[in-house]
Design a protein around this motif. Structure first.
Motif, mmCIF file in Angstrom:
data_model
loop_
_atom_site.group_PDB
_atom_site.id
_atom_site.type_symbol
_atom_site.label_atom_id
_atom_site.label_comp_id
_atom_site.label_asym_id
_atom_site.label_seq_id
_atom_site.Cartn_x
_atom_site.Cartn_y
_atom_site.Cartn_z
ATOM 1 N N ASP A 441 0.830 -1.205 0.000
ATOM 2 C CA ASP A 441 0.000 0.000 0.000
ATOM 3 C C ASP A 441 0.867 1.257 0.000
ATOM 4 N N ILE A 442 1.958 1.210 0.742
ATOM 5 C CA ILE A 442 2.881 2.353 0.759
ATOM 6 C C ILE A 442 3.562 2.498 -0.598
ATOM 7 N N GLU A 443 3.946 1.381 -1.203
ATOM 8 C CA GLU A 443 4.541 1.437 -2.550
ATOM 9 C C GLU A 443 3.589 2.111 -3.522
ATOM 10 N N ARG A 444 2.323 1.670 -3.544
ATOM 11 C CA ARG A 444 1.336 2.250 -4.459
ATOM 12 C C ARG A 444 1.121 3.728 -4.170
ATOM 13 N N SER A 458 9.663 3.856 -10.022
ATOM 14 C CA SER A 458 9.476 2.511 -10.556
ATOM 15 C C SER A 458 9.241 1.546 -9.401
ATOM 16 N N PRO A 459 8.027 1.000 -9.285
ATOM 17 C CA PRO A 459 7.762 0.064 -8.185
ATOM 18 C C PRO A 459 8.489 -1.255 -8.389
ATOM 19 N N ARG A 470 7.629 -8.456 -4.224
ATOM 20 C CA ARG A 470 8.059 -7.723 -3.032
ATOM 21 C C ARG A 470 7.974 -6.228 -3.303
ATOM 22 N N PRO A 471 7.408 -5.441 -2.366
ATOM 23 C CA PRO A 471 7.306 -3.999 -2.596
ATOM 24 C C PRO A 471 8.651 -3.305 -2.417
ATOM 25 N N GLY A 472 8.821 -2.243 -3.137
ATOM 26 C CA GLY A 472 10.044 -1.441 -3.055
ATOM 27 C C GLY A 472 10.048 -0.418 -4.168
ATOM 28 N N TRP A 496 7.735 9.274 2.543
ATOM 29 C CA TRP A 496 7.842 7.959 3.175
ATOM 30 C C TRP A 496 7.618 8.072 4.681
ATOM 31 N N LEU A 497 8.214 9.076 5.287
ATOM 32 C CA LEU A 497 8.037 9.262 6.734
ATOM 33 C C LEU A 497 6.578 9.502 7.087
#
Length: 507
Positions: A441-444, A458-459, A470-472, A496-497
């Motif tokens: 969800d954070i990646e999206r 780029s996810p 794997r998300p990143g 991100w924070l």
């Protein structure tokens, strides 16, 4: 429909000739049809203001009509203000606004028909699934783009002009040499010394980029339905190419030592091809260990498979000794080494190369000349001089320093997030970092927010064939200027924070 600009006046006769071949709904005199066609083009903007028409003599000759017939149409348009004559200069489209408020003349007299549905093949749909947005982005975080602002363009242009001017006539014909001999020799020397590749110049086949090399390998060494083992996660360009060839893709997990053959999914067919990036795995950045390399060579021999070694950015290592190519480990390795100039020089060069085992040289060269043709011999000659004169090695050294500094800038910009738990890849080589995430969800959310800010993210999950990956985030830094890296990096750290903090508060 594109305007027929003044510099395209030579084609007005061709376009009118095609117009006169169209069937008319009602029979009309020839001069009337010419008048209507020209007026319609002017009204619709196809003939732009200021466009110069060919002379009436030439236009009549091109159309095969009497000059008086043509002059009647032109004189009527001059009288109505659509055209104007300039003594000693010719006839031009008058300076009119785009359109005149009237319905533009439709040149085609045939009734409109519904366009056929663009039904793609299953392979076509599969290839599109690997394709991102068509808009090119080359700012911060775009992976795989080199520092175009640091390329020695003036030097390169001088070399190009010299070799284009002095190009022998034979280079203008179809060629089947596998590339300019001087370039194959220069690449061979470079690869033997810097990458420990075992080769002779005759084994080097120059192609139009690594992607074309993958396509040629797939066509020549596999049939539709054959299995190709691919790194998971892996390079989307190779995934798309092998899917387009109709191969059955088998994703093999990658860990800290590279491709792990012990984790090949059970029950899979023996591979015909095995694609790897052993020197700097894309996108994870790990280097394949020696035991894994030896195991891979043994597996290829046992299965009768060919290893496709993609060595896409091995020139860029920071604080590490270069890693020898997989191809050079054994004398009779079943390895095809694929190199590219897109990362070390610039993508628009469209030059790559294969180092082929002796038995494949002749068939690959013949097939490449038949399917893709050989070209850009003057460009290849310029590149050969660029390498042999030492410009290539100096450029690589400068880019190593540049990319090391740009990676450090990105790390500093992301430091507040790293201090709170964001994990980055080691970055001992290459042109990108990976930010590992724990939440899809954070990646999206980061990708969506970045798009709103004009930043390309780029996810990492998109590099997996088996979903969910794997998300990143794959963070390219090489092609962005320093200020872009700082701005985008600080933005990413803050976003991100905020997202991690919000996610923690929800728990």
């Amino acid at each position: 429909m594109e305007p027929l600009a003044s510099r395209s006046a030579d084609w007005v006769g061709e376009a009118l000739g095609l117009e006169l071949t169209r069937p008319a709904l009602q029979p009309q005199p020839l001069n009337r049809r010419l008048y209507q066609a020209l007026r319609g083009w002017i009204q619709s903007g196809r003939l732009a203001s200021g466009s110069r028409l060919p002379s009436s003599r030439r236009l009549a000759r091109d159309l095969g009509v009497g000059r008086n017939t043509l002059l009647e149409a032109i004189e009527q348009l001059v009288a109505e203000g659509f055209l104007e004559t300039r003594p000693g200069a010719g006839t031009f489209v008058a300076d009119l606004p785009f359109g005149t408020g009237e319905a533009p003349f439709e040149p085609s007299a045939t009734p409109p028909v519904e366009a056929p549905e663009a039904a793609l093949s299953r392979r076509g749909e599969r290839v599109l699934s690997f394709c991102g947005p068509s808009e090119a982005s080359h700012g911060a975080f775009t992976p795989g783009v080199p520092a175009l602002d640091r390329f020695p363009r003036e030097l390169w242009q001088r070399l190009l002009k010299h070799h284009q001017r002095d190009a022998p006539e034979a280079w203008l014909a179809y060629r089947t040499q596998g590339g300019v001999p001087a370039l194959r020799e220069a690449l061979c020397d470079y690869l033997r010394l810097s990458r420990s590749v075992r080769c002779r110049p005759e084994q080097v086949l120059v192609v139009q980029g690594a992607q074309q090399g993958f396509e040629l390998i797939a066509r020549m060494l596999s049939d539709p339905g054959d299995a190709v083992w691919l790194e998971e996660p892996g390079y989307g360009g190779a995934q798309a190419c092998f899917a387009a060839a109709g191969l059955a893709s088998v994703p093999v997990p990658v860990d800290g030592e590279g491709l792990d053959l012990a984790r090949v999914p059970p029950g899979q067919a023996a591979p015909r091809l095995i694609y790897v990036t052993p020197s700097h795995q894309y996108p994870s950045g790990v280097t394949m260990s020696l035991p894994r390399r030896l195991a891979l060579l043994e597996a290829a021999e046992a299965h009768g498979a060919w290893i496709v070694e993609d060595d896409y950015d091995s020139e860029f290592r920071y604080g590490q000794r270069p890693i020898a190519a997989l191809q050079g480990l054994t004398e009779a390795a079943r390895v095809i080494y694929v190199g590219t100039l897109s990362k070390v020089l610039y993508p628009g060069l469209r030059l790559g190369y294969l180092v082929l085992p002796e038995a494949l040289v002749a068939p690959f060269r013949r097939a490449n000349a038949r399917l893709h043709r050989e070209g850009q011999y003057a460009v290849q000659a310029a590149l050969a001089e660029f390498i042999t004169a030492g410009h290539f090695s100096r450029h690589v050294r400068r880019m190593r320093d540049c990319y090391r500094a740009r990676q450090a800038l990105l790390r500093r910009a992301l430091a507040p997030a790293v201090a709170r738990g964001l994990v980055l890849s080691e970055g001992q080589a290459g042109m990108h970092l990976v930010a590992w995430l724990d939440d899809r969800d954070i990646e999206r959310a980061l990708v969506v927010r970045a798009t709103e800010q004009g930043i390309s993210l780029s996810p990492l999950s998109g590099y997996y064939l088996r979903q969910p990956g794997r998300p990143g985030l794959v963070l390219g830094y090489a092609g962005a200027r320093d200020e872009e890296i700082v701005r985008a990096g600080e933005w990413l750290a803050q976003e991100w924070l905020s997202l991690v903090g919000a996610a923690a508060a929800d728990r």
